[in-house]
Enzyme design. Structure first.
Site, PDB file in Angstrom:
ATOM      1  N   ARG A   1     -19.294  22.318  -1.896  1.00 41.20           N
ATOM      2  CA  ARG A   1     -17.871  22.645  -1.731  1.00 41.20           C
ATOM      3  C   ARG A   1     -17.357  22.286  -0.344  1.00 41.20           C
ATOM      4  NH1 ARG A   1     -17.855  28.374  -5.021  1.00 41.20           N
ATOM      5  NH2 ARG A   1     -17.502  27.433  -7.057  1.00 41.20           N
TER       6      ARG A   1
ATOM      7  N   LYS B   1     -18.268  32.420 -26.232  1.00 48.55           N
ATOM      8  CA  LYS B   1     -17.210  32.951 -27.095  1.00 48.55           C
ATOM      9  C   LYS B   1     -16.153  31.936 -27.506  1.00 48.55           C
ATOM     10  CE  LYS B   1     -16.795  37.484 -25.013  1.00 48.55           C
ATOM     11  NZ  LYS B   1     -15.690  37.850 -24.145  1.00 48.55           N
TER      12      LYS B   1
ATOM     13  N   GLY C   1     -18.023  26.422 -15.063  1.00 51.46           N
ATOM     14  CA  GLY C   1     -18.982  26.880 -14.058  1.00 51.46           C
ATOM     15  C   GLY C   1     -20.413  26.826 -14.546  1.00 51.46           C
TER      16      GLY C   1
ATOM     17  N   GLY D   1     -12.641  27.284 -14.479  1.00 50.03           N
ATOM     18  CA  GLY D   1     -11.453  27.795 -15.165  1.00 50.03           C
ATOM     19  C   GLY D   1     -10.257  26.868 -14.998  1.00 50.03           C
TER      20      GLY D   1
HETATM   21  P1  ADP Z   1     -18.812  27.700 -18.788  1.00 45.67           P
HETATM   22  O1  ADP Z   1     -18.934  28.613 -17.585  1.00 45.67           O
HETATM   23  O2  ADP Z   1     -19.487  26.386 -18.538  1.00 45.67           O
HETATM   24  O3  ADP Z   1     -17.389  27.567 -19.238  1.00 45.67           O
HETATM   25  P2  ADP Z   1     -19.370  29.808 -20.641  1.00 45.67           P
HETATM   26  O4  ADP Z   1     -19.237  30.830 -19.558  1.00 45.67           O
HETATM   27  O5  ADP Z   1     -18.340  29.732 -21.658  1.00 45.67           O
HETATM   28  O6  ADP Z   1     -19.634  28.368 -19.986  1.00 45.67           O
HETATM   29  O7  ADP Z   1     -20.719  30.076 -21.447  1.00 45.67           O
HETATM   30  C1  ADP Z   1     -21.956  30.222 -20.848  1.00 45.67           C
HETATM   31  C2  ADP Z   1     -22.735  31.340 -21.466  1.00 45.67           C
HETATM   32  O8  ADP Z   1     -22.866  31.173 -22.882  1.00 45.67           O
HETATM   33  C3  ADP Z   1     -24.124  31.396 -20.904  1.00 45.67           C
HETATM   34  O9  ADP Z   1     -24.299  32.633 -20.249  1.00 45.67           O
HETATM   35  C4  ADP Z   1     -25.020  31.280 -22.150  1.00 45.67           C
HETATM   36  O10 ADP Z   1     -26.158  32.112 -22.081  1.00 45.67           O
HETATM   37  C5  ADP Z   1     -24.105  31.721 -23.256  1.00 45.67           C
HETATM   38  N1  ADP Z   1     -24.584  31.223 -24.560  1.00 45.67           N
HETATM   39  C6  ADP Z   1     -24.765  29.956 -24.954  1.00 45.67           C
HETATM   40  N2  ADP Z   1     -25.270  29.895 -26.194  1.00 45.67           N
HETATM   41  C7  ADP Z   1     -25.434  31.164 -26.618  1.00 45.67           C
HETATM   42  C8  ADP Z   1     -25.928  31.758 -27.820  1.00 45.67           C
HETATM   43  N3  ADP Z   1     -26.369  31.015 -28.831  1.00 45.67           N
HETATM   44  N4  ADP Z   1     -25.951  33.103 -27.895  1.00 45.67           N
HETATM   45  C9  ADP Z   1     -25.508  33.847 -26.851  1.00 45.67           C
HETATM   46  N5  ADP Z   1     -25.028  33.359 -25.704  1.00 45.67           N
HETATM   47  C10 ADP Z   1     -24.988  32.027 -25.570  1.00 45.67           C
END
Ligand code: ADP
Ligand code: MG
Length: 398
Positions: free
Chosen positions: A40, A201, A354, A377
């Protein structure tokens, strides 16, 4: 497109001017106070160097952590000073406050080409509240505002947007690059354009999925949110993550994809586990064969092949969200294989998010991606077509 067309440091006369530069110096430290990832700070140097070379008087501001409007010495920006001074090859002084006597004295004595830093802006309650009184005081230090903190540009805080009400505002090179790359992907992508969305989610990603359906050729869904789609298709998903209030929405998304002729891929097999734990027992199961009591933790080998094939022929790939619980090695293989496929492909690869950026770095593929966005985000909100306060406050190019 207009929204992304903002003036940069090169479009304004900075010579002899006081310039307030919003950086993102929220860097991680180890237990003995060394910075463990300097990315960063490194990425802010091009803008700072330009300002130094053009004889501006430079005031850096940034947040660090979440002090919630109170002074928390452990979240001081002082530990960044040795590294920032080293890469700029000149001593940077830091004020002991944000807008108090120390900051005022340093700003008053600033000389051309000199750089100072204010203390953590989130030590002031007015920062996150975007309080106009605080923003005005901050803006009073400078003639020009330069926003170069893409990661906080989706927040309407005093130092990311509020100050722009009082002084002319432009972006630095880091934000300019993000706007160019994400803007090109949205408006003139090299096709086929493939989006890979994972993470926990569906509800976190609805806006992005819907916005992307108008732009992409293939949509790949993995991670925890894939199970809501499987459930909507009528499969039993055991104890896998499922948002039962999003089943209709999942169906709508699949119908929209069909209507818009977007190829829609979800896992055909999975790594399933008997509990949500790092040391859980695991096995492979097809998506219509997930037994009661088990849960989907990662995409399976057949899915990884299917997704790899879609990536191989892509012109552009946007990836957000790990495809499994990639924090745990047993459930990181799917994310690894897809990252590897992306690293080997000729596609222009953009990583937003992230956790996704962290996985790609941890797996060692970071240098083989075309662009890793500095804003998790913020990159998602930009793709969603939302207005980012830290961008919309900047002067528009004529
Ligand atoms: P990003 O930060 O890249 O946008 P997210 O925060 O949306 O990603 O998602 C990351 C999280 O999703 C991680 O903590 C990961 O463990 C969780 N995850 C991925 N696949 C599964 C799954 N099959 N069941 C539960 N959690 C999951
Ligand atoms: Mg995340």
């Amino acid at each position: 497109m207009d929204f992304l067309n903002r003036k940069t440091v090169e479009d304004i006369d900075v010579n002899g001017k006081r310039v307030l530069v919003r950086c993102d110096y929220n860097v991680p430290f180890d237990s003995v106070g060394n910075i463990t990832d300097t990315k960063r700070i490194d990425e802010s140097i091009k803008t700072l160097r330009y300002l130094i070379d053009h004889k501006a008087k430079i005031i850096i501001c940034s947040h660090r952590g979440r002090p919630k409007g109170a002074v928390k010495p452990e979240l001081s920006l002082a530990p960044t000073i040795p590294y920032v001074s080293k890469v700029l090859n000149q001593q940077v002084q830091i004020a002991t406050d944000v807008i108090g006597e120390s900051a005022q004295t340093l700003c008053a004595n600033l000389e051309e080409g000199q750089v100072i830093m204010l203390e953590n802006v989130r030590f002031e309650p007015g920062e996150e509240a975007n309080d106009p009184t605080f923003a005005k005081k901050l803006a009073a230090f400078a003639d020009i505002f330069v926003n170069d903190a893409f990661g906080t540009s989706h927040r309407a805080h005093a130092s990311t947007a509020g100050v722009a009400a009082y002084i002319p505002a432009v972006c630095g090179y880091l934000i300019q690059k993000e706007l160019q790359i994400l803007g090109n992907a949205l408006h003139t992508p090299k096709r086929p354009f493939v989006a890979i969305l994972g993470g926990a989610k569906v509800s976190d990603k609805i806006g992005v999925i819907i916005a992307l359906l108008d732009k992409i050729d293939t949509l790949i869904i993995g991670g925890g949110m894939a199970y809501t789609f499987m459930n909507a298709l009528g499969y039993s998903i055991g104890n896998s993550l499922c948002e039962s209030d999003k089943l209709d929405l999942a169906q709508d998304i699949m119908a929209k994809a069909k209507e818009k002729e977007v190829k829609f891929l979800i896992p055909i097999d999975n790594i399933i586990a008997n509990k949500f734990a790092q040391d859980a027992q695991w096995q492979v199961a097809d998506s219509d064969q997930i037994p009661e009591g088990w849960m989907g933790m990662d995409i399976g080998p057949k899915s990884a092949d299917l997704f790899t094939h879609a990536i191989e022929h892509a012109g552009t790939v946007f990836w957000n969200g790990p495809l499994g619980v990639s924090e745990w090695n047993n459930f990181a293989k799917g994310t690894y294989k897809v990252a590897q496929a992306l690293a080997n492909s000729k596609a222009y690869s953009i990583i937003g998010g992230g956790d996704s950026a962290a996985s790609v770095e941890k797996l060692g593929f970071a240098t083989q991606m075309s662009h890793i966005s500095t804003g998790g985000g913020a990159s998602l909100e930009l793709i969603e077509g939302l207005e980012l306060p830290g961008i919309s406050c900047l002067l528009q190019k004529e």
